[in-house]
Structures are given as structure tokens and as C-alpha cells.
Design a protein around this motif. Structure first.
Motif, PDB file in Angstrom:
ATOM      1  N   GLY A 124      29.487  31.290  22.556  1.00 27.81           N
ATOM      2  CA  GLY A 124      29.442  31.710  21.161  1.00 27.81           C
ATOM      3  C   GLY A 124      28.881  33.108  21.061  1.00 27.81           C
ATOM      4  O   GLY A 124      28.807  33.847  22.055  1.00 27.81           O
ATOM      5  N   THR A 125      28.479  33.487  19.858  1.00 26.84           N
ATOM      6  CA  THR A 125      27.815  34.772  19.724  1.00 26.84           C
ATOM      7  C   THR A 125      26.470  34.710  20.440  1.00 26.84           C
ATOM      8  O   THR A 125      25.958  33.629  20.745  1.00 26.84           O
ATOM      9  CB  THR A 125      27.571  35.118  18.240  1.00 26.84           C
ATOM     10  OG1 THR A 125      26.631  34.183  17.689  1.00 26.84           O
ATOM     11  CG2 THR A 125      28.871  35.085  17.448  1.00 26.84           C
ATOM     12  N   ARG A 126      25.913  35.873  20.676  1.00 27.85           N
ATOM     13  CA  ARG A 126      24.590  35.908  21.311  1.00 27.85           C
ATOM     14  C   ARG A 126      23.576  35.104  20.499  1.00 27.85           C
ATOM     15  O   ARG A 126      22.715  34.423  21.070  1.00 27.85           O
ATOM     16  CB  ARG A 126      24.135  37.368  21.435  1.00 27.85           C
ATOM     17  CG  ARG A 126      22.798  37.537  22.128  1.00 27.85           C
ATOM     18  CD  ARG A 126      22.436  38.987  22.285  1.00 27.85           C
ATOM     19  NE  ARG A 126      23.385  39.689  23.132  1.00 27.85           N
ATOM     20  CZ  ARG A 126      23.400  39.634  24.478  1.00 27.85           C
ATOM     21  NH1 ARG A 126      22.510  38.867  25.098  1.00 27.85           N
ATOM     22  NH2 ARG A 126      24.268  40.318  25.168  1.00 27.85           N
ATOM     23  N   ARG A 154      26.834  36.445  28.947  1.00 28.16           N
ATOM     24  CA  ARG A 154      26.579  36.301  27.513  1.00 28.16           C
ATOM     25  C   ARG A 154      27.041  37.533  26.752  1.00 28.16           C
ATOM     26  O   ARG A 154      27.620  37.416  25.664  1.00 28.16           O
ATOM     27  CB  ARG A 154      25.089  36.045  27.258  1.00 28.16           C
ATOM     28  CG  ARG A 154      24.620  34.674  27.677  1.00 28.16           C
ATOM     29  CD  ARG A 154      23.323  34.270  26.986  1.00 28.16           C
ATOM     30  NE  ARG A 154      22.221  35.177  27.232  1.00 28.16           N
ATOM     31  CZ  ARG A 154      21.440  35.148  28.309  1.00 28.16           C
ATOM     32  NH1 ARG A 154      21.673  34.252  29.263  1.00 28.16           N
ATOM     33  NH2 ARG A 154      20.449  35.991  28.449  1.00 28.16           N
ATOM     34  N   SER A 155      26.781  38.701  27.304  1.00 26.20           N
ATOM     35  CA  SER A 155      27.219  39.930  26.639  1.00 26.20           C
ATOM     36  C   SER A 155      28.742  40.001  26.561  1.00 26.20           C
ATOM     37  O   SER A 155      29.308  40.430  25.546  1.00 26.20           O
ATOM     38  CB  SER A 155      26.673  41.159  27.368  1.00 26.20           C
ATOM     39  OG  SER A 155      25.271  41.231  27.245  1.00 26.20           O
ATOM     40  N   ASN A 159      30.585  40.263  23.040  1.00 23.32           N
ATOM     41  CA  ASN A 159      31.313  41.493  22.724  1.00 23.32           C
ATOM     42  C   ASN A 159      32.793  41.236  22.458  1.00 23.32           C
ATOM     43  O   ASN A 159      33.397  41.883  21.597  1.00 23.32           O
ATOM     44  CB  ASN A 159      31.141  42.501  23.855  1.00 23.32           C
ATOM     45  CG  ASN A 159      29.718  43.029  23.939  1.00 23.32           C
ATOM     46  OD1 ASN A 159      28.982  43.000  22.956  1.00 23.32           O
ATOM     47  ND2 ASN A 159      29.320  43.493  25.119  1.00 23.32           N
ATOM     48  N   ILE A 160      33.389  40.305  23.181  1.00 19.37           N
ATOM     49  CA  ILE A 160      34.795  39.979  22.936  1.00 19.37           C
ATOM     50  C   ILE A 160      34.966  39.390  21.538  1.00 19.37           C
ATOM     51  O   ILE A 160      35.947  39.685  20.844  1.00 19.37           O
ATOM     52  CB  ILE A 160      35.330  39.031  24.028  1.00 19.37           C
ATOM     53  CG1 ILE A 160      35.500  39.802  25.346  1.00 19.37           C
ATOM     54  CG2 ILE A 160      36.655  38.390  23.606  1.00 19.37           C
ATOM     55  CD1 ILE A 160      35.833  38.943  26.532  1.00 19.37           C
ATOM     56  N   ILE A 161      34.008  38.591  21.103  1.00 21.00           N
ATOM     57  CA  ILE A 161      34.083  38.028  19.746  1.00 21.00           C
ATOM     58  C   ILE A 161      34.102  39.143  18.706  1.00 21.00           C
ATOM     59  O   ILE A 161      34.984  39.202  17.839  1.00 21.00           O
ATOM     60  CB  ILE A 161      32.905  37.068  19.486  1.00 21.00           C
ATOM     61  CG1 ILE A 161      33.049  35.801  20.338  1.00 21.00           C
ATOM     62  CG2 ILE A 161      32.822  36.702  18.002  1.00 21.00           C
ATOM     63  CD1 ILE A 161      31.802  34.927  20.364  1.00 21.00           C
ATOM     64  N   TYR A 162      33.121  40.053  18.781  1.00 20.62           N
ATOM     65  CA  TYR A 162      32.949  41.050  17.721  1.00 20.62           C
ATOM     66  C   TYR A 162      33.904  42.231  17.837  1.00 20.62           C
ATOM     67  O   TYR A 162      34.231  42.851  16.813  1.00 20.62           O
ATOM     68  CB  TYR A 162      31.498  41.537  17.690  1.00 20.62           C
ATOM     69  CG  TYR A 162      30.592  40.579  16.972  1.00 20.62           C
ATOM     70  CD1 TYR A 162      30.438  40.630  15.594  1.00 20.62           C
ATOM     71  CD2 TYR A 162      29.900  39.585  17.662  1.00 20.62           C
ATOM     72  CE1 TYR A 162      29.622  39.739  14.920  1.00 20.62           C
ATOM     73  CE2 TYR A 162      29.085  38.689  17.003  1.00 20.62           C
ATOM     74  CZ  TYR A 162      28.942  38.770  15.630  1.00 20.62           C
ATOM     75  OH  TYR A 162      28.144  37.860  14.963  1.00 20.62           O
ATOM     76  N   GLN A 176      40.948  35.750  30.683  1.00 20.94           N
ATOM     77  CA  GLN A 176      40.535  35.604  32.078  1.00 20.94           C
ATOM     78  C   GLN A 176      39.018  35.718  32.208  1.00 20.94           C
ATOM     79  O   GLN A 176      38.394  34.977  32.980  1.00 20.94           O
ATOM     80  CB  GLN A 176      41.222  36.667  32.939  1.00 20.94           C
ATOM     81  CG  GLN A 176      42.715  36.463  33.141  1.00 20.94           C
ATOM     82  CD  GLN A 176      43.018  35.260  34.023  1.00 20.94           C
ATOM     83  OE1 GLN A 176      42.191  34.832  34.819  1.00 20.94           O
ATOM     84  NE2 GLN A 176      44.219  34.707  33.870  1.00 20.94           N
ATOM     85  N   ALA A 177      38.412  36.618  31.449  1.00 23.01           N
ATOM     86  CA  ALA A 177      36.955  36.769  31.501  1.00 23.01           C
ATOM     87  C   ALA A 177      36.263  35.499  31.032  1.00 23.01           C
ATOM     88  O   ALA A 177      35.286  35.034  31.656  1.00 23.01           O
ATOM     89  CB  ALA A 177      36.533  37.960  30.635  1.00 23.01           C
TER      90      ALA A 177
END
Length: 231
Positions: A124-126, A154-155, A159-162, A176-177
Motif C-alpha cells: 500500500g502507500t507508505r 516500500r518506496s 512511488n508507483i502508486i502516487y 514486474q517490480a
């Protein structure tokens, strides 16, 4: 049928999924021309993201309470926060209204427990991964062992979310990440993975994981339908 009050725009990409899932489920269960009775308030997500980034959770809570009360005055009979992160203030929102708040973590945890899983990965988000408002509920109320990625995982997830998912950007590289991070958590004992941001289900589908995935958007939306249709 009872009226669902949706707090959306957190982001609208996942709010769209909530609206679709809820209405499709009502149509499937009732047939014919039936669709859901719901009220949707959609935030300008730039406002909320700025408060999150600044750590101004008091102002974010104030805004969420304002909207919950607005939905209640408009005739909503429950509150559904269309975001995992914004359940940080779920208790305050619940205490501000006289209608039930349907908690996303509860709907998700019930599915995890029913699947016989004891150790679950959480993406999820941080804020969701690191703070206790979500993990603590899974642990304290449902006796789940929760695993989150180590850094820099976690980063990467955050970061992919935002930077991508809330903008509707879906890439194979990011998929893939996420898959690499899921594999690491499975190696650490996770038996399944919670997609603990309502946009992650846009990127990760069941076929992208060797262990069961629990899409919080779908589980939460279907729990809202269950509630709306119960006699």
C-alpha cells in the motif's frame, strides 16, 4: 435497498472501480434494471495528497468528517471511504456521524481469515504499510501476522502508486517490480498478499501472483453491497 455513501476521489481511478463493482453486483443479485442506491462525494485528490505529504492529518480528518456529515445529511445510510490510507481517520469519521462506517480492513481481513491464511503480505502507500492504523487492526482484531516490504521495496510500492496508478498509468515494468516484491514477501512466509491501496488492483491481478491476492477495492465494494441488500 439501503443507500451507500461513498467518499471518493482518493483517487477517482479507484472510485470508478467502486462504482462499477457495486452496480454490477446489485444488478447480478437483483436482476433486471436494478442498480445501486448510492451517493458519491469525489474529492479533488490534489488537495488530499498535499495534506498527506505535509503530514497534516488533522486537516485531512476535518475534511473527511465534513464530507461524511454531508453524505449523511443527503440521505446516505452508511459511509464507505474509497481508500485504504484515509482509513487512518476512520474512527474519527465514525464518531462524527450516526450511520455505520464500513471498514475496508474488516472486509479484507474476513476474506483472508476465511481463506485459512495466517501470515499475509501488505502492499500500500507508505502510510498504510508503516503506520499502525491498518496493520494494527489486522493483528489485534483478526490475529493476522502482517509482513510489509523492506526498503527499498516500500518506496517502490509507494512511488508507483502516487506517480503512476493514481494517474491511470499502468506499465509492465511496474508490474514486474511489484511481482518481485511479492516474491520476496512469500519467501519470508507470506501465504497471500493484500493489495492495500485501492489502485493496486489496476496493476496486479490474481494471475500475477503465485499466492492468493486480496483486492481491497473489490472486497470493500462487495461488502457495501452485502450491507445495502441485507434485510
Amino acid at each position: 435497498m439501503k443507500t451507500i455513501g461513498l467518499i471518493g476521489g482518493l483517487s477517482w481511478e479507484s472510485s470508478l472501480e467502486y462504482y462499477r463493482i457495486i452496480n454490477e453486483a446489485v444488478k447480478e443479485r437483483l436482476g433486471g434494471l436494478h442498480s445501486a442506491q448510492c451517493l458519491l462525494y469525489s474529492f479533488d485528490f490534489a488537495e488530499i495528497e498535499a495534506l498527506q505529504s505535509a503530514g497534516d492529518w488533522d486537516k485531512a480528518t476535518f475534511r473527511m468528517i465534513q464530507v461524511a456529515r454531508q453524505l449523511e445529511r443527503g440521505g446516505a445510510e452508511s459511509i464507505v471511504i474509497c481508500s485504504n490510507t484515509m482509513h487512518r481517520m476512520a474512527d474519527d469519521v465514525q464518531n462524527s456521524v450516526d450511520i455505520p462506517l464500513l471498514h475496508i480492513a474488516d472486509a479484507t481481513a474476513r476474506a483472508v481469515v476465511n481463506a485459512g491464511i495466517e501470515t499475509i503480505a501488505l502492499l500500500g502507500t507508505r502510510f498504510t504499510m508503516e503506520q499502525d492504523f491498518y496493520k494494527g487492526r489486522l493483528t489485534d482484531q483478526f490475529d493476522l501476522n502482517v509482513r510489509i516490504p523492506e526498503e527499498p521495496g516500500r518506496s517502490t510500492v509507494h512511488n508507483i502508486i502516487y506517480n503512476e496508478l493514481v494517474l491511470g498509468t499502468i506499465t509492465e515494468e511496474s508490474r514486474q517490480a511489484y511481482q518481485d516484491i511479492i516474491r520476496e514477501l512469500v519467501a519470508q512466509g507470506a501465504q497471500g498478499v493484500i493489495l492495500g491501496c485501492t489502485e493496486i488492483g489496476l496493476l496486479i491481478k490474481p494471475e500475477h501472483s503465485a499466492v492468493p491476492v486480496f483486492d481491497t477495492t473489490e472486497l470493500h465494494a462487495l461488502a457495501a453491497v452485502d450491507w445495502a441488500l441485507q434485510s
